[in-house]
Structure formats: structure tokens, C-alpha cells
Design an enzyme around this catalytic site. Structure first.
Site, PDB file in Angstrom:
ATOM      1  N   SER A  37       6.712  41.386  12.612  1.00 40.29           N
ATOM      2  CA  SER A  37       5.797  41.875  13.653  1.00 40.29           C
ATOM      3  C   SER A  37       4.333  41.807  13.256  1.00 40.29           C
ATOM      4  O   SER A  37       3.457  41.869  14.119  1.00 40.29           O
ATOM      5  CB  SER A  37       6.146  43.326  14.022  1.00 40.29           C
ATOM      6  OG  SER A  37       6.103  44.158  12.880  1.00 40.29           O
ATOM      7  N   ASP A 342       0.659  52.293  16.233  1.00 37.00           N
ATOM      8  CA  ASP A 342       1.854  52.918  16.795  1.00 37.00           C
ATOM      9  C   ASP A 342       2.803  53.526  15.761  1.00 37.00           C
ATOM     10  O   ASP A 342       3.942  53.837  16.080  1.00 37.00           O
ATOM     11  CB  ASP A 342       2.618  51.899  17.653  1.00 37.00           C
ATOM     12  CG  ASP A 342       3.087  50.685  16.847  1.00 37.00           C
ATOM     13  OD1 ASP A 342       2.886  50.671  15.615  1.00 37.00           O
ATOM     14  OD2 ASP A 342       3.651  49.745  17.458  1.00 37.00           O
ATOM     15  N   HIS A 345       2.464  49.545  13.031  1.00 37.49           N
ATOM     16  CA  HIS A 345       1.566  48.396  13.094  1.00 37.49           C
ATOM     17  C   HIS A 345       0.103  48.819  13.146  1.00 37.49           C
ATOM     18  O   HIS A 345      -0.221  49.892  13.656  1.00 37.49           O
ATOM     19  CB  HIS A 345       1.900  47.552  14.334  1.00 37.49           C
ATOM     20  CG  HIS A 345       3.361  47.240  14.442  1.00 37.49           C
ATOM     21  ND1 HIS A 345       4.205  47.932  15.284  1.00 37.49           N
ATOM     22  CD2 HIS A 345       4.115  46.336  13.778  1.00 37.49           C
ATOM     23  CE1 HIS A 345       5.433  47.450  15.155  1.00 37.49           C
ATOM     24  NE2 HIS A 345       5.413  46.492  14.240  1.00 37.49           N
TER      25      HIS A 345
END
Length: 380
Positions: A37, A342, A345
Site C-alpha cells: 500500500s 489512517d 499509511h
């Protein structure tokens, strides 16, 4: 009010590349990226495995873009510096998607090791490499038929002259802490890196010659890990990060660095660049106010309030019923004040700062120099 973090990108470039008339030109025809990610530009979402709702994407794209961020990722800023377009995800084929300047195989939740039954992503590093091989084969077949698709696909020589970027391994370590002891995790690292080495060698056999490898960041400073593993104050360091997680990341990075040096010696016709993301991110968290941030660990888009504003039961932008009450994890008023977006990240502002430090060249081995013409040339 503290200065906005984007100012530091400008300052770093001016400081390193004075006089002001200098422009930077990266001589790279294409980028092929592999990872999780930290560099996923839409792969997991395109696969239908996960969905992202607002406020993801709000700071730049104004809507969710498939990135696990409020805006741009590190890879986006690096591509901008190279004067290249953002990479499209391999599985994102809807519309007039172009792969002319490369392709992104990174998928959120991915690991180097083959995925377990509980894995978020089925797209491990081995799978991503297999996707690349199929991508290359299909491209070569299509361009052999004529020039009709030329503007959408990379030329054949792009596969050898392009840059292969890697940012993966974080999930291997972070996931292991849920079921293994610290010593067991350290013992796993050699096998994780053996799998990584196998993938690199496969790409080399496919013609790849320019490799850009990010190490993993300070996992213990992510709110998700602090919330789960930092309930005992003795497990935290002076910054409020989980010590064992960061120690595991440091051991992983040391062995990854050694592997990169080994591969450079083994493949003399290639270029391997190791980038110390860990030190950049650690410096940011340790000196956050100096760089214009207000919160180094607390989450911008989350639920629960200080000190972490993170609850694993309700992700950013999601609405859930908690203890009989409907709750929504909403974004803060100014994400540029937060390092963490979040809980897992980084925010766009933090990604921009990290990118500015990468571009100084001093966190890379070897550092940017005239010995690396495939990466950088300065025009005065």
C-alpha cells in the site's frame, strides 16, 4: 501556524541543486513498480478486494483514487520529479488507461512471502513478478502487430532501460507480530529476503537492469501497532513507538542492504540503489514540529480521539455500530498537520516530505552522482 510541509520539498531541491536555474532531468523511459500500500495506485481496489470511500483522495484527487492516502504517495512525487506521469495499476484497465511509461503491480496488503489464508492481498511479490512477465509478453505481442497501440504501451527497449522500483516487506513483519515471538520474527527474515532475491533474479532474467529498493519504515510508530502492541508503556520508546517493531524493521533493513550489495556484485551490468526510507521517516517523527507537522503518531482520519484517534473496528471513512451507537471515522480538518493519515499509511504531506529527502540523494546507497547516469543528470 506552522509552515506547510510542501515548502520543504522546494527548500530541499533549492538547497541541493543551486543555482535556481537548474532543472532536474531523470533519463528514464518507464517505471515498473512492485510493492504494497505504500505505492499501490489502485491495484487492490481494481481487483475488487477492497473499496475506498471519501475522505481518501481528498487532498489532491478530490475523490478516492485507489491510493491509501488523502492524496499522493511517495512514488507519485518521485515520478513528478522525473517528469513522468502517475503509474496506472496493472489491473486498472477500464477507460483509456495508458501503460506507455510503465505499470504498477503494487497492491495494498501484499507481502514478499506467499500469502496466508488470512492475508488481505493475494498479490504477493511472486505473483506481482508473474504479472509483470505476462504484461511484458502481452505488450511485445501487441506492438509486434503494428503501431496502433504504440501510444498506450512501452517500447521493447523500455523493459531493459526502465527503472524497477520496490517497496515491500512491511506487511511480512507487521503481520508476523500477531502470531510469533520477536525471536521467531527475526528468524524469518532470511527466508523472506530469499524470496525477494528470487523475484529480483527473475526480473533480471527478463531484462531488468536498473533496480531501486526502498527499505521498510519504522513500523512501531504506526498508530495501528501502537494501539495493539503498545498498551504496556514499557514496550514504547522515547517517541511513543513500539520498540520491538522498530527493532525488527532495522534488522530486516540491515539484511536487505546486504542483499542489495550482494546483487550489485553478482550482476555487474546492473544498477542497484538502496534507499533508506526508515531513517527519513524516523527523523520526521522525531522532529515533526521542525518540519511543519503538529501530530507525529495520532491519526488524521480515524475514531476515538487523542492520543491515537485510532480504533481497529472502524477504518477511515467507514461507518460502524459500536456499542449500539453508529459512528463514522472522519478526517481531521487539516491533514497536512498529521504525519499519519489512517493509522497505517502516511498523509500526502508526509509523503511529500519523505520524497523531498529521497531527492537529496544522501539517503541512498550509492548516493546520486555522475556514476548513476541512468538516474540523474543535472542541466545548468
Amino acid at each position: 501556524m506552522a509552515p506547510k510541509p510542501y515548502i520543504f520539498l522546494i527548500i530541499a531541491l533549492l538547497f541541493i541543486f543551486l543555482p535556481l536555474t537548474i532543472s532536474i532531468h531523470f533519463k528514464l523511459p518507464a517505471i515498473f513498480n512492485f510493492g504494497d500500500s505504500n505505492s499501490d495506485t489502485g491495484e487492490l481496489v481494481a481487483a475488487g478486494v477492497y473499496s475506498l470511500e471519501p475522505p481518501y483522495g481528498q487532498s489532491y484527487f478530490t475523490k478516492p483514487s485507489g491510493r491509501y492516502c488523502d492524496g499522493r504517495l511517495i512514488i507519485d512525487f518521485l515520478l513528478e520529479a522525473m517528469d513522468l506521469p502517475f503509474l496506472n495499476a496493472y489491473l486498472d484497465s477500464i477507460g483509456r488507461t495508458s501503460f506507455r511509461k510503465g505499470c504498477n503491480f503494487a497492491a495494498a496488503g501484499s507481502t514478499i512471502e506467499p500469502p496466508t489464508a488470512r492475508a488481505v492481498s493475494p498479490f504477493s511479490f511472486r505473483v506481482q513478478v508473474a504479472q509483470f512477465i505476462r504484461f511484458k509478453l502481452q505488450v511485445l505481442r501487441l506492438i509486434a502487430k503494428g503501431k496502433k497501440l504504440h501510444k498506450y504501451l512501452p517500447d521493447e527497449d523500455y523493459f531493459q532501460n526502465g527503472l524497477y522500483m520496490f517497496d515491500i516487506g512491511q506487511n511480512d513483519l507487521a503481520g508476523a507480530f500477531y502470531s510469533k515471538t520477536f525471536d521467531q520474527i527475526l528468524a524469518l527474515i532470511p527466508s523472506i529476503l530469499t524470496e525477494f532475491e528470487t523475484g529480483i533474479k527473475t526480473l533480471y532474467d527478463q531484462g531488468a537492469r536498473n533496480f531501486w529498493v526502498h527499505n521498510t519504515g519504522p513500523l512501531g510508530c504506526l498508530a495501528q501497532n501502537v494501539a495493539k502492541f503498545g498498551t504496556d508503556p514499557s514496550s514504547l520508546d522515547e517517541l511513543g513507538c513500539v520498540s520491538k517493531h522498530n527493532q525488527a524493521a532495522e534488522v530486516f533493513n540491515l539484511q536487505l542492504h546486504t542483499l542489495c550489495k550482494k546483487l550489485q556484485g553478482q550482476y555487474a551490468d546492473s544498477n542497484f540503489t538502496y534507499v533508506d526510507i526508515y531513517t527519513i521517516k524516523w527523523n520526521l517523527i522525531a522532529n515533526y514540529s521542525k518540519f511543519g507537522f503538529e501530530q507525529p503518531i495520532m491519526v488524521c482520519c480515524g475514531y476515538g480521539g487523542p492520543p491515537l484517534n485510532y480504533d481497529s473496528r472502524i477504518g477511515c471513512g467507514k461507518t460502524e455500530v459500536l456499542n449500539g451507537t453508529t459512528m463514522t471515522a472522519k478526517a481531521c480538518s487539516d491533514s497536512s498537520e498529521y504525519v499519519n493519515w489512517d493509522g497505517i499509511h502516511y498523509s500526502e504531506a508526509a509523503n511529500q516530505y519523505v520524497s523531498s529527502q529521497i531527492l537529496t540523494g544522501k539517503y541512498s546507497d550509492p548516493p546520486f552522482s555522475d556514476k548513476m547516469p541512468f538516474l540523474l543528470s543535472l542541466k545548468f
